[in-house]
Write an enzyme that holds these catalytic residues in place. Sequence first.
Site, PDB file in Angstrom:
ATOM      1  N   TYR A  40      11.591  23.327  -9.369  1.00 48.75           N
ATOM      2  CA  TYR A  40      12.417  22.195  -8.931  1.00 48.75           C
ATOM      3  C   TYR A  40      13.491  21.856  -9.972  1.00 48.75           C
ATOM      4  O   TYR A  40      14.425  21.115  -9.684  1.00 48.75           O
ATOM      5  CB  TYR A  40      11.573  20.940  -8.661  1.00 48.75           C
ATOM      6  CG  TYR A  40      10.467  21.120  -7.644  1.00 48.75           C
ATOM      7  CD1 TYR A  40      10.467  22.181  -6.744  1.00 48.75           C
ATOM      8  CD2 TYR A  40       9.406  20.211  -7.583  1.00 48.75           C
ATOM      9  CE1 TYR A  40       9.437  22.355  -5.830  1.00 48.75           C
ATOM     10  CE2 TYR A  40       8.381  20.377  -6.655  1.00 48.75           C
ATOM     11  CZ  TYR A  40       8.401  21.455  -5.791  1.00 48.75           C
ATOM     12  OH  TYR A  40       7.383  21.616  -4.884  1.00 48.75           O
ATOM     13  N   ILE A 218       1.279  14.974  -0.256  1.00 44.92           N
ATOM     14  CA  ILE A 218       2.287  14.793  -1.316  1.00 44.92           C
ATOM     15  C   ILE A 218       3.570  14.409  -0.610  1.00 44.92           C
ATOM     16  O   ILE A 218       4.148  15.216   0.117  1.00 44.92           O
ATOM     17  CB  ILE A 218       2.547  16.110  -2.068  1.00 44.92           C
ATOM     18  CG1 ILE A 218       1.245  16.734  -2.541  1.00 44.92           C
ATOM     19  CG2 ILE A 218       3.499  15.902  -3.233  1.00 44.92           C
ATOM     20  CD1 ILE A 218       1.350  18.244  -2.654  1.00 44.92           C
ATOM     21  N   LYS A 220       7.564  12.854  -0.696  1.00 41.28           N
ATOM     22  CA  LYS A 220       8.722  12.678  -1.582  1.00 41.28           C
ATOM     23  C   LYS A 220       9.684  11.660  -0.989  1.00 41.28           C
ATOM     24  O   LYS A 220       9.954  11.654   0.212  1.00 41.28           O
ATOM     25  CB  LYS A 220       9.439  14.018  -1.737  1.00 41.28           C
ATOM     26  CG  LYS A 220      10.739  13.950  -2.519  1.00 41.28           C
ATOM     27  CD  LYS A 220      11.966  13.866  -1.612  1.00 41.28           C
ATOM     28  CE  LYS A 220      13.245  13.642  -2.421  1.00 41.28           C
ATOM     29  NZ  LYS A 220      14.426  13.398  -1.576  1.00 41.28           N
ATOM     30  N   SER A 221      10.210  10.795  -1.827  1.00 40.01           N
ATOM     31  CA  SER A 221      11.371  10.004  -1.438  1.00 40.01           C
ATOM     32  C   SER A 221      12.138   9.638  -2.708  1.00 40.01           C
ATOM     33  O   SER A 221      11.540   9.421  -3.757  1.00 40.01           O
ATOM     34  CB  SER A 221      10.969   8.733  -0.694  1.00 40.01           C
ATOM     35  OG  SER A 221      12.137   7.964  -0.445  1.00 40.01           O
ATOM     36  N   ARG A 226      11.503   3.233   0.549  1.00 42.00           N
ATOM     37  CA  ARG A 226      10.627   4.214   1.214  1.00 42.00           C
ATOM     38  C   ARG A 226       9.464   4.616   0.309  1.00 42.00           C
ATOM     39  O   ARG A 226       8.368   4.892   0.791  1.00 42.00           O
ATOM     40  CB  ARG A 226      11.427   5.451   1.586  1.00 42.00           C
ATOM     41  CG  ARG A 226      12.383   5.234   2.730  1.00 42.00           C
ATOM     42  CD  ARG A 226      13.211   6.491   2.911  1.00 42.00           C
ATOM     43  NE  ARG A 226      14.074   6.443   4.053  1.00 42.00           N
ATOM     44  CZ  ARG A 226      14.978   7.387   4.327  1.00 42.00           C
ATOM     45  NH1 ARG A 226      15.103   8.429   3.516  1.00 42.00           N
ATOM     46  NH2 ARG A 226      15.745   7.290   5.383  1.00 42.00           N
ATOM     47  N   ASN A 230       5.765   4.289   1.610  1.00 42.71           N
ATOM     48  CA  ASN A 230       4.826   5.414   1.695  1.00 42.71           C
ATOM     49  C   ASN A 230       3.490   5.076   1.041  1.00 42.71           C
ATOM     50  O   ASN A 230       2.432   5.523   1.502  1.00 42.71           O
ATOM     51  CB  ASN A 230       5.448   6.673   1.088  1.00 42.71           C
ATOM     52  CG  ASN A 230       6.640   7.154   1.910  1.00 42.71           C
ATOM     53  OD1 ASN A 230       6.784   6.790   3.080  1.00 42.71           O
ATOM     54  ND2 ASN A 230       7.505   7.955   1.306  1.00 42.71           N
TER      55      ASN A 230
HETATM   56  N1  NAP Z   1       3.906  23.887  -2.995  1.00 41.01           N
HETATM   57  C1  NAP Z   1       5.009  24.066  -2.290  1.00 41.01           C
HETATM   58  O1  NAP Z   1       5.425  25.194  -1.991  1.00 41.01           O
HETATM   59  C2  NAP Z   1       5.769  22.866  -1.826  1.00 41.01           C
HETATM   60  C3  NAP Z   1       6.763  23.010  -0.858  1.00 41.01           C
HETATM   61  C4  NAP Z   1       7.440  21.865  -0.456  1.00 41.01           C
HETATM   62  C5  NAP Z   1       7.128  20.645  -0.999  1.00 41.01           C
HETATM   63  N2  NAP Z   1       6.177  20.530  -1.972  1.00 41.01           N
HETATM   64  C6  NAP Z   1       5.863  19.219  -2.599  1.00 41.01           C
HETATM   65  O2  NAP Z   1       5.647  18.256  -1.580  1.00 41.01           O
HETATM   66  C7  NAP Z   1       6.568  17.186  -1.748  1.00 41.01           C
HETATM   67  C8  NAP Z   1       6.918  16.559  -0.416  1.00 41.01           C
HETATM   68  O3  NAP Z   1       7.461  17.508   0.465  1.00 41.01           O
HETATM   69  P1  NAP Z   1       8.980  17.464   0.964  1.00 41.01           P
HETATM   70  O4  NAP Z   1       9.802  16.801  -0.057  1.00 41.01           O
HETATM   71  O5  NAP Z   1       9.316  18.847   1.366  1.00 41.01           O
HETATM   72  O6  NAP Z   1       8.894  16.665   2.327  1.00 41.01           O
HETATM   73  P2  NAP Z   1       8.440  15.199   2.851  1.00 41.01           P
HETATM   74  O7  NAP Z   1       7.789  14.411   1.785  1.00 41.01           O
HETATM   75  O8  NAP Z   1       7.694  15.454   4.126  1.00 41.01           O
HETATM   76  O9  NAP Z   1       9.834  14.563   3.274  1.00 41.01           O
HETATM   77  C9  NAP Z   1      10.785  14.139   2.343  1.00 41.01           C
HETATM   78  C10 NAP Z   1      11.993  13.667   3.140  1.00 41.01           C
HETATM   79  O10 NAP Z   1      11.619  12.578   3.972  1.00 41.01           O
HETATM   80  C11 NAP Z   1      12.382  11.407   3.617  1.00 41.01           C
HETATM   81  N3  NAP Z   1      11.455  10.263   3.602  1.00 41.01           N
HETATM   82  C12 NAP Z   1      10.454  10.028   2.726  1.00 41.01           C
HETATM   83  N4  NAP Z   1       9.805   8.896   3.023  1.00 41.01           N
HETATM   84  C13 NAP Z   1      10.393   8.395   4.139  1.00 41.01           C
HETATM   85  C14 NAP Z   1      10.174   7.249   4.919  1.00 41.01           C
HETATM   86  N5  NAP Z   1       9.197   6.378   4.630  1.00 41.01           N
HETATM   87  N6  NAP Z   1      10.976   7.035   5.991  1.00 41.01           N
HETATM   88  C15 NAP Z   1      11.967   7.906   6.293  1.00 41.01           C
HETATM   89  N7  NAP Z   1      12.229   9.023   5.590  1.00 41.01           N
HETATM   90  C16 NAP Z   1      11.453   9.262   4.509  1.00 41.01           C
HETATM   91  C17 NAP Z   1      12.970  11.663   2.255  1.00 41.01           C
HETATM   92  O11 NAP Z   1      14.239  11.050   2.149  1.00 41.01           O
HETATM   93  P3  NAP Z   1      14.752  10.255   0.838  1.00 41.01           P
HETATM   94  O12 NAP Z   1      14.300  11.014  -0.371  1.00 41.01           O
HETATM   95  O13 NAP Z   1      16.230  10.271   1.024  1.00 41.01           O
HETATM   96  O14 NAP Z   1      14.168   8.870   0.912  1.00 41.01           O
HETATM   97  C18 NAP Z   1      13.121  13.189   2.269  1.00 41.01           C
HETATM   98  O15 NAP Z   1      14.317  13.563   2.915  1.00 41.01           O
HETATM   99  C19 NAP Z   1       7.747  17.832  -2.501  1.00 41.01           C
HETATM  100  O16 NAP Z   1       8.581  16.884  -3.126  1.00 41.01           O
HETATM  101  C20 NAP Z   1       7.010  18.717  -3.463  1.00 41.01           C
HETATM  102  O17 NAP Z   1       6.511  17.951  -4.560  1.00 41.01           O
HETATM  103  C21 NAP Z   1       5.486  21.620  -2.382  1.00 41.01           C
END
Ligand code: NAP
Length: 272
Positions: A40, A218, A220-221, A226, A230
Amino acid sequence: MPRLAFGVFQPGGPRQQDTTAAVLTALEAGFHHVDAAAMYGNEAGVGDALIAAGLARDEVFVTTKLEDQAHGATEAPAALARSLERLRTDHVDLYLIHWPVPDEDQYVETWLSLQSALADGRVRALGVSNLDAPQLTQLIKRTGTVPAVNQVEIHPHLQQRELVAFHAAHGIVTQGWSPIARGRTLDDPTLEGIAVRHGCSVAQVAVGWQLQTGGAPIVKSATPSRIRENMGAWDVCLDEADLRAIQALDGATDGPASRWAEMLVTRPSWHP
Ligand SMILES: NC(=O)c1ccc[n+]([C@@H]2O[C@H](COP(=O)([O-])OP(=O)(O)OC[C@H]3O[C@@H](n4cnc5c(N)ncnc54)[C@H](OP(=O)(O)O)[C@@H]3O)[C@@H](O)[C@H]2O)c1
């Protein structure tokens, strides 16, 4: 391991200061688990937040991950050392092999090379990410050890029930990344209906569903409101009808996130 983790992947490239601000907000909101990764590019931003928060090291559970380019007996321990330096800590609570990189087929060797870090405490627990059941079986068979965690994509549209059952049978903890499918679950009518009935947000339903069914999401925001919202997923209390309705959503997404199985073979460029 605190089951609800705060993720720091930033699409579009890392900004260390944004990462630091987001992690500080998350720690203030009550997250005690930060999920980072060398790939990252913002471990230094996480490290700055850990220092600035002024918390004792054992109050925050820190996960980070080995980048794909660092598989191998010498590369992997060196990559861990670089991560610890950037995170400004002498240990991580959980270290994951981010991706098996099946084309290179080095993950068993990589795993073995990290055992000394486990023995001397630089890594408190060792796990993997994005392995399927045959890859986990190979790892267990060839090393006689079991990963503490397998971190894989899980959300209402991609529930991975067979893999989760495999984990349970082998004592592997399932962590679910992208619990709201990067926003793609937010306009799902079933989830919207459940959220209206419970007076909460769709994101809280999606994250709360994993928490309530024993998962470890896990999320992310980068948006302070948010981030706090969460954390409120803990307050969602889904009933049996809600859980049945969510179970029926498995497979509903046809976007890139549902192509997880394909990604085990070829890692697409959009993936962190
Ligand atoms: N091991 C792996 O291969 C792998 C792969 C992917 C992810 N991950 C980990 O998992 C974490 C989370 O996954 P992700 O970032 O892909 O997806 P996620 O958490 O499902 O979604 C993040 C997205 O949703 C938005 N969001 C977050 N909370 C919200 C809410 N309450 N209402 C509306 N929109 C909201 C965020 O926007 P804003 O940020 O603009 O608020 C961002 O665009 C990553 O950060 C990483 O640490 C690991």
